[in-house]
Design an enzyme around this catalytic site. Structure first.
Site, PDB file in Angstrom:
ATOM      1  N   HIS A 267      37.200  67.735  30.674  1.00 22.77           N
ATOM      2  CA  HIS A 267      37.673  66.555  31.395  1.00 22.77           C
ATOM      3  C   HIS A 267      39.162  66.670  31.726  1.00 22.77           C
ATOM      4  O   HIS A 267      39.571  66.563  32.887  1.00 22.77           O
ATOM      5  CB  HIS A 267      37.405  65.299  30.547  1.00 22.77           C
ATOM      6  CG  HIS A 267      37.860  64.022  31.181  1.00 22.77           C
ATOM      7  ND1 HIS A 267      36.995  63.168  31.836  1.00 22.77           N
ATOM      8  CD2 HIS A 267      39.082  63.454  31.280  1.00 22.77           C
ATOM      9  CE1 HIS A 267      37.677  62.138  32.306  1.00 22.77           C
ATOM     10  NE2 HIS A 267      38.948  62.278  31.985  1.00 22.77           N
ATOM     11  N   GLU A 268      39.966  66.922  30.697  1.00 21.49           N
ATOM     12  CA  GLU A 268      41.417  66.979  30.921  1.00 21.49           C
ATOM     13  C   GLU A 268      41.787  68.188  31.777  1.00 21.49           C
ATOM     14  O   GLU A 268      42.709  68.123  32.594  1.00 21.49           O
ATOM     15  CB  GLU A 268      42.177  66.995  29.596  1.00 21.49           C
ATOM     16  CG  GLU A 268      41.942  65.763  28.705  1.00 21.49           C
ATOM     17  CD  GLU A 268      42.213  64.426  29.383  1.00 21.49           C
ATOM     18  OE1 GLU A 268      42.999  64.377  30.350  1.00 21.49           O
ATOM     19  OE2 GLU A 268      41.621  63.412  28.948  1.00 21.49           O
ATOM     20  N   HIS A 271      41.469  67.211  35.314  1.00 25.72           N
ATOM     21  CA  HIS A 271      42.704  66.560  35.785  1.00 25.72           C
ATOM     22  C   HIS A 271      43.765  67.625  36.050  1.00 25.72           C
ATOM     23  O   HIS A 271      44.484  67.569  37.043  1.00 25.72           O
ATOM     24  CB  HIS A 271      43.244  65.609  34.703  1.00 25.72           C
ATOM     25  CG  HIS A 271      42.523  64.294  34.609  1.00 25.72           C
ATOM     26  ND1 HIS A 271      42.415  63.419  35.669  1.00 25.72           N
ATOM     27  CD2 HIS A 271      41.902  63.682  33.566  1.00 25.72           C
ATOM     28  CE1 HIS A 271      41.752  62.336  35.278  1.00 25.72           C
ATOM     29  NE2 HIS A 271      41.424  62.462  34.005  1.00 25.72           N
ATOM     30  N   GLU A 297      40.394  60.839  38.606  1.00 27.64           N
ATOM     31  CA  GLU A 297      39.258  60.790  37.682  1.00 27.64           C
ATOM     32  C   GLU A 297      38.041  61.506  38.272  1.00 27.64           C
ATOM     33  O   GLU A 297      37.206  62.027  37.544  1.00 27.64           O
ATOM     34  CB  GLU A 297      38.951  59.322  37.339  1.00 27.64           C
ATOM     35  CG  GLU A 297      38.069  59.115  36.120  1.00 27.64           C
ATOM     36  CD  GLU A 297      38.713  59.513  34.790  1.00 27.64           C
ATOM     37  OE1 GLU A 297      39.893  59.898  34.770  1.00 27.64           O
ATOM     38  OE2 GLU A 297      38.000  59.458  33.776  1.00 27.64           O
TER      39      GLU A 297
HETATM   40 ZN    ZN Z   1      40.423  61.029  32.863  1.00 31.40          ZN
END
Ligand code: ZN
Length: 503
Positions: A267-268, A271, A297
């Site tokens: 997830h990170e 980003h 996101e």
């Molecule tokens: Zn996030």
């Protein structure tokens, strides 16, 4: 040099220096959340407040404002392209800052600090009434903020705009409502399905140092550049950029739970890939910055869920996972592992929710914060309204307010209008992913071979390199040929979960 070029250079130089100053504050923030000993907290707050004040002063600087005014009269989108975009976005950001009276800015900041303190204490003691006065004050101040900023249609637009610039409640609301109408029966059907994954396999022993190595390998494989970024440990994972060539991602490890760190890192890193894909030469200008929280996101959710929770991804990674964790996974079949990491189960806590029910947690908050702002719901009645919606959408009632209305920090910190960006991220992610599949074809075959370059290049080309050239709505329309829509996400969840749960 023409007057226009000279003015534009001056404006850019001012904006870049402001961005550099802001990046110093980011560094302080990163350090605070990863390294800072408790004794340093007070001085850190002084440092950050001082810098925030200096950054604000640079934004509202009159000369800067005059130059922006003059430039926006001289440039039109047609003849200036990038320059016009830079000026329009900077002017828009500056106008918003100028519109807020200093007294309101200070009162909002003060109430956010007091609000978070009150919220923390109230959550620990399960005492919503103790938090209520500050919540009421926050809502009142947010109404004043909306009025001061102005809005196209409704006050909530002004607050949403802080996180999702130029987006409208009237555009987002019906799409999220449609998502809710589709997801509630899907989640109910999953609950009634006889098939259940055995999630105990994810709670066996997973040595932290091996998790760290495995997660780093996966982050590097999807394209996160560790020469231009770092991964560190924190309590509440986040990603921040300290400058071009320095993107920091964070995670947390549990030695008895696989998902948190592995999917958290994907997830990170998602980003981070967006940040690392922004054009370096545009650093400090809107054309070098992310579009919105929702688009940001979309990048993290795309890598975490659409890639990381796909069968093809695990076709490649499961044998590696078994090699890394022989004691935990040696006797587990690939299908059982895949089913477990894709489990959908209604729960009370948003941050622990799966890719389907997560959106229902957001819907509850999105609907309630609008009602609070509009005055249709009084803060005193919030816990009851919260519990009712949880029952309706997720089939669960929180046993207490700590696990209910008091679980998130956002409202106490004045962040009203933030929640929908999480679901917007999920929606955009599915739309972008569908389009990438249409354009590239065979993404599953790539993933099964451990190849992620074609997808990343597609994201770089279609999304990252544009910075803020387009608004979120313009970008999604441009990339996918249609506006924000619930269908791609709903179809993705229906087809994947339908086969796993044999619906
Ligand atoms: Zn996030």
């Amino acid at each position: 040099m023409s007057k226009t070029v000279k003015l534009f250079d001056e404006v850019c130089q001012h904006a870049r220096r402001t961005a550099t100053l802001a990046s110093i504050n980011e560094l302080l923030g990163w350090d605070e959340r990863t390294m800072l000993p408790p004794g340093g907290a007070e001085h850190r707050a002084d440092q950050s407040t001082l810098l925030a004040g200096m950054i604000h002063q640079r934004w509202i600087d009159e000369k800067f404002g005059e130059r922006l005014e003059e430039l926006s009269a001289r440039l039109s989108e047609e003849n200036g392209a990038d320059a016009a975009v830079v000026v329009r976005r900077l002017k828009r950001q500056r106008d918003k800052k100028v519109k807020l009276p200093q007294s309101l800015v200070e009162e909002l900041a003060r109430t956010a600090i007091l609000g978070q303190q009150a919220w923390q204490a109230a959550r620990e003691k399960n005492d919503f009434p103790a938090f209520r006065p500050l919540l009421e004050r926050t809502i009142e101040l947010k109404r004043q903020q909306a009025e001061a900023l102005g809005y196209p249609q409704c006050p909530y637009d002004a607050l949403l705009d802080e996180f999702e610039p130029e987006e409208l409640t009237a555009n987002v609301g019906p799409v999220l409502e449609k998502l809710r109408e589709e997801l509630v029966p899907l989640v109910t059907a999953i609950g009634q399905s006889g098939r259940k994954p055995d999630c105990s396999i994810l709670h066996r022993g997973y040595p932290v140092e091996v998790q760290d190595r495995f997660a780093r390998e996966a982050a590097a494989a999807i394209g996160f550049d560790f020469k231009r970024g770092r991964l560190d440990v924190t309590a509440h994972p986040f990603c921040c950029t300290l400058g071009p060539g320095d993107c920091r991602i964070t995670t947390r490890f549990y030695d008895d739970f696989f998902n948190a760190a592995f999917f958290g890192v994907l997830h990170e890193a998602g980003h981070g890939l967006y940040e690392q894909g922004l054009p370096v030469e545009q650093y400090g200008l809107p054309t070098g910055e992310a579009v919105s929280l929702g688009i940001h996101e979309s990048q993290s959710r795309l890598w975490e869920n659409l890639v990381g929770r796909s069968r093809a991804f695990w076709t490649h990674y499961y044998p590696l996972a078994q090699k890394h964790f022989p004691a935990a996974l040696g006797d587990v079949a690939a299908d059982d592992f895949f089913f477990a990491v894709c489990e959908v189960r209604p729960s009370l806590i948003r941050v622990e929710a799966d890719e389907a029910t997560y959106n229902l947690h957001i819907l509850v908050r999105f609907e309630l914060e609008q009602a609070l702002l509009d005055g249709d719901l009084q803060a005193a009645n919030l816990p009851g309204a919260w519990n009712e919606k949880y029952q309706q959408y997720l089939g669960l009632a929180p046993p207490n307010d700590s696990e209910g209305v008091l679980q998130d920090v956002h409202w106490s910190a004045g962040m009203i209008g933030y929640f929908p960006t999480y679901s917007l991220g999920n929606l955009y992610a599915a739309q972008f992913f569908n389009q990438a599949e249409t354009d590239l074809g065979g993404l599953d075959e790539h993933f099964a071979r451990g190849e992620f370059g074609p997808l990343l290049n597609w994201l770089r080309e279609n999304i990252h390199r544009h910075g803020q050239r387009y608004t979120a709505a313009e970008l999604v329309e441009r990339v996918t040929g249609r506006g924000l829509s619930a269908s791609p996400l709903v179809e993705h969840l229906r087809s994947k979960l339908g086969s796993l749960y044999e619906l």
